[in-house]
Enzyme design. Structure first.
Site, PDB file in Angstrom:
ATOM      1  CG  HIS A   1      -9.357  -1.227  -5.876  1.00 24.50           C
ATOM      2  ND1 HIS A   1      -8.922  -0.122  -5.179  1.00 24.50           N
ATOM      3  CD2 HIS A   1      -8.475  -1.389  -6.919  1.00 24.50           C
ATOM      4  CE1 HIS A   1      -7.820   0.363  -5.741  1.00 24.50           C
ATOM      5  NE2 HIS A   1      -7.537  -0.386  -6.793  1.00 24.50           N
TER       6      HIS A   1
ATOM      7  CG  HIS B   1      -7.134   0.282 -12.421  1.00 20.09           C
ATOM      8  ND1 HIS B   1      -8.331   0.559 -11.814  1.00 20.09           N
ATOM      9  CD2 HIS B   1      -6.288  -0.070 -11.414  1.00 20.09           C
ATOM     10  CE1 HIS B   1      -8.229   0.392 -10.507  1.00 20.09           C
ATOM     11  NE2 HIS B   1      -6.989   0.004 -10.232  1.00 20.09           N
TER      12      HIS B   1
ATOM     13  CD  GLU C   1      -1.327  -6.455 -11.479  1.00 14.96           C
ATOM     14  OE1 GLU C   1      -0.359  -6.718 -10.750  1.00 14.96           O
ATOM     15  OE2 GLU C   1      -1.922  -5.376 -11.475  1.00 14.96           O
ATOM     16  CG  ASP C   2      -5.336  -8.192 -10.200  1.00 13.87           C
ATOM     17  OD1 ASP C   2      -4.203  -8.680 -10.122  1.00 13.87           O
ATOM     18  OD2 ASP C   2      -5.637  -7.081  -9.725  1.00 13.87           O
TER      19      ASP C   2
ATOM     20  CG  ASP D   1      -4.754   2.095  -7.903  1.00 12.29           C
ATOM     21  OD1 ASP D   1      -5.605   1.301  -7.461  1.00 12.29           O
ATOM     22  OD2 ASP D   1      -3.547   1.795  -8.015  1.00 12.29           O
TER      23      ASP D   1
ATOM     24  CG  ASP E   1      -0.268  30.434  10.564  1.00 12.87           C
ATOM     25  OD1 ASP E   1       0.043  29.541  11.372  1.00 12.87           O
ATOM     26  OD2 ASP E   1       0.446  30.758   9.604  1.00 12.87           O
TER      27      ASP E   1
END
Length: 746
Positions: free
Chosen positions: A48, A72, A76-77, A139, A259
């Site tokens: 990711h 990024h 957090e992870d 992201d 169009d």
């Protein structure tokens, strides 16, 4: 999954002097930290951030942004820490990675307030550094590409947030290709039936007109070349969501769309843009009203191009966008095209060792980024999270018109904007003092929708206060936020004025000195920060005046007295008084001329929050009483009103009020009458005619059939005073089909 060297090569294609060591270090660090983590698809989690970085290489961003994309999710992870990232990659990168982590903690929430707070944090972070936006959008794009792996219960919520916030934000930043893909993916999730139907129809058109796009490209290129203009022509069919949006906004069926095809004509110089336009309009007839010049007047996201629609080969309508290669680069990359970075020292060489060079800074701001800063400044000040979310969405979704001030200043506004929006775009003070406008030299209503090229002159008055109803007319977030602030401030002043009068009367009744200095000494005991806050709280009935007296004068004793309202009703003449919990002397008068005490009532005054009883009202000549209602101010009732009964046991909310009507005042007051009439043709007309003949104004009529032969009619009137009302009632009693007339005292 993309390999390490492949990522570096992608960056080196557009930035040969990039910091290769920094990219390699970030790649290895992120891959090690994410380790064996997997995504909902079963792929390694590291795929990711790697795909996010790959998307950003397509925008030609600097290597620092690529590093932030790779890192990024680490804080957090994984077990990565801010201190560790600071040490390895520098404090600047560490700060942005941590900032993105804090944003993700509130991401994709269902509660509107939390979503609004998340958006506020996102925009504030973006206004500090544009790379937050680039990483966040990349992201979101990768998450949307893999949305089919997410549990079905979450997909609609994620797609809706993408459609409402992230896609228009990408568009506002000039990143049209990213916006279109985000809209495409969100539309596919939110409205699969419409997506499938339109996609099928477009495929059918493509199969039947396979050669049309190529023919137009070839013919247009040849015509331009014959006039000495070297151009690149690229044609494409519109995306399903673009078709769907046009069908819904313009109420068109698919067959009415003329169009479907659009062409980009890219030339070398600005001069060639206008020359190419002349060639196109010479060869093919133009469609009236479909030409827009975004070169001389660029959009706020820096988009520049000439737009025109012509009737091309095979009598097919064709949209053309004519621009230079540089304009096309800005149209494709948007804010990223303006990211001209330099080191803090001014060089572009990379440092060696374990610590990265200082984080580069943005040396040139685009108009879109400047707009974002202004939006954050104007919308974050004094707004609730819900208001911020609403107003930001209003700012994001807009197709522009361009208007001018009398001095020639260009003002860009959303389509459908009014002179009120124009006034607030010029300056908040101009909006707050607006009382009228001239559009192209003619006086026009403030609800007029402005058109491209309009010259707007705002007529101002220092005595003006923006009406709260303007909020329903304005369509820009800036105007709505300013109107709300002005309305709140005006309401606050009204309650402060009322509170001052209530306290002045209470202190006078208690024979104590009243001044702001006395109130300031009482503020700590009452928990109010300022005198104005205290006055407003008293005016809103949140703090009884007796509490203020006790706080200012601890030795004060409240000698309460009670009186029955029945006794008041029996007082035919003169007046009597008692001290209620507010400490205000209540005065009840048999007529408006019998006394001078109490708060003056003229009508619905602008300087006091005063309203009349909702059912029945009150008119000069009535003996009246004021009820202080929390959060609403004073409600005026006739003393005989049965609606006062619930307040019998609450003397603290009763206020002494009096009429203050001059002989020359031309003000009508609300009253209500009930009529019992025969059911026959013309009965209502005769009643209305009688009221009209006696100078009464009918505000509302309600009828109910009581029996086959009789109707009950309730009429809301506006009259001058009690004598006027009684005259109308007496005249109505003479109408032959009227059996009974009574005044309603709600």
């Amino acid at each position: 999954m993309m390999r390490q060297y492949e990522l570096v090569e992608r960056v080196q294609r557009y930035n040969p002097n990039c910091d290769e060591a920094l990219l390699n270090r970030a790649y290895v660090y992120a891959m090690q930290k994410h380790g064996l983590q997997t995504r909902a698809s079963g792929d390694p989690y590291f795929s990711h951030p790697l795909e996010v970085a790959a998307i950003l290489t397509g925008l030609h961003v600097d290597e620092a942004t690529i590093v932030i994309a790779l890192l990024h999710d680490t804080i957090e992870d994984t077990d990565a820490t801010r201190a560790e990232i600071d040490q390895l990659f520098g404090e600047g990168i560490g700060r942005l990675v941590e900032g993105l982590t804090k944003l993700k903690k509130l991401d994709l929430v269902s509660k509107r307030t939390e979503q609004a707070e998340n958006l506020r944090k996102l925009l504030l972070a973006i206004s500090e550094d544009v790379r937050v936006l680039l990483v966040k959008l990349a992201d979101r794009l990768h998450n949307m590409r893999t949305l089919h792996y997410v549990p079905e219960a979450k997909r609609a919520r994620i797609a809706e947030e993408t459609m409402e916030i992230y896609a228009p934000l990408a568009g506002r930043m000039g990143m049209q290709d990213m916006r279109e893909e985000l809209e495409h993916l969100a539309f596919k999730t939110l409205n699969p039936d419409a997506f499938s139907t339109i996609t099928t129809r477009l495929e059918d058109i493509r199969s039947r007109n396979m050669d049309l796009i190529k023919d137009i490209e070839t013919e247009l290129s040849e015509h331009l070349a014959s006039h000495g203009i070297a151009a690149t022509v690229k044609g494409r069919q519109k995306r399903p969501y673009s078709v769907f949006r046009k069908m819904t906004t313009k109420q068109l069926g698919f067959e009415q769309l003329s169009d479907i095809y659009g062409f980009r004509v890219m030339v070398g110089t600005m001069d060639e843009c206008y020359r190419a336009l002349g060639v196109v309009h010479t060869v093919w007839p133009s469609v009236p009203g479909r030409f827009k010049d975004y070169i001389s007047t660029p959009k706020q996201n820096d988009y520049r191009s000439l737009h025109t629609t012509v009737v091309g080969p095979h009598r097919q309508r064709v949209e053309l966008q004519i621009r230079t290669q540089e304009m096309n680069r800005v149209a494709e990359y948007g804010i990223a095209a303006h990211a001209l970075y330099k080191d803090a020292s001014g060089g572009n060489g990379a440092e060696t060792g374990t610590v990265a060079r200082p984080l580069p800074r943005l040396s040139e701001e685009s108009r879109a980024y400047a707009w974002l800063r202004r939006t954050v400044e104007s919308l974050s000040d004094g707004s609730s999270p819900e208001e911020f979310l609403e107003n930001t969405k209003l700012e994001l979704f807009q197709d522009q018109v361009f208007c001018f001030t009398p001095k020639g200043r260009l003002i860009a506004l959303p389509r459908g904007a009014t002179p009120i929006d124009f006034a607030y775009s010029v300056h908040t003070d101009v909006g707050n003092t607006c009382v009228g406008c001239k559009v192209n030299g003619r006086i026009m209503p403030l609800v007029t929708q402005l058109q491209n090229g309009d010259e707007v002159e705002i007529i101002r008055s220092k005595a003006q206060i923006p009406p709260a109803t303007w909020e329903t007319i304005a369509i820009t977030g800036k105007a709505r936020a300013a109107i709300r602030r002005a309305t709140r401030e005006a309401t606050r002043k009204q309650f402060s004025s009322l509170g001052r009068q209530v306290l002045a009367a209470a202190f006078q009744r208690a024979k104590r000195d009243f001044s702001d200095g006395v109130l300031e000494l009482a503020l700590p005991r009452l928990g109010q920060p300022t005198v104005n806050d205290l006055l407003a709280a008293v005016g809103r009935a949140e703090i009884p005046s007796s509490d203020v007296l006790k706080a200012a004068y601890p030795d004060f004793k409240d000698e309460r007295a009670t009186v029955q309202r029945g006794d008041m009703k029996r007082a035919e003449e003169g007046w009597f008084s008692f001290a209620g919990q507010t400490g205000v002397k209540f005065r009840y008068m048999a007529s408006s001329e019998s006394g001078t005490g109490g708060l003056p009532v003229r009508s619905i005054a602008a300087d006091l929050p005063v309203r009349f009883a909702p059912n029945g009202g009150a008119v000069p000549g009535d003996r009246i009483v004021g009820i202080l209602t929390p959060g609403e101010g004073i409600t005026i009732y006739p003393i005989q009103s049965p609606a006062l009964k619930p307040y019998d046991d609450h003397p603290d909310v009763w206020l002494d009020v009096r009429w203050d009507i001059d002989a020359g005042d031309q003000v009508r007051f609300p009253a209500q009458i009930s009529i019992h009439s025969f059911n026959e043709p013309g009965s209502l007309a005769r009643i209305a005619q009688t009221i009209s003949d006696n100078d009464g104004n009918i505000d509302n009529i309600r009828m109910a059939r009581r029996t086959t032969d009789f109707h009950d009619v309730v009429i809301d009137l506006e009259v001058w005073d009690l004598k006027h009302l009684n005259r109308i009632i007496n005249q109505l009693r003479t109408v032959h089909n009227v059996s009974r007339v009574e005044r309603v005292n709600g």
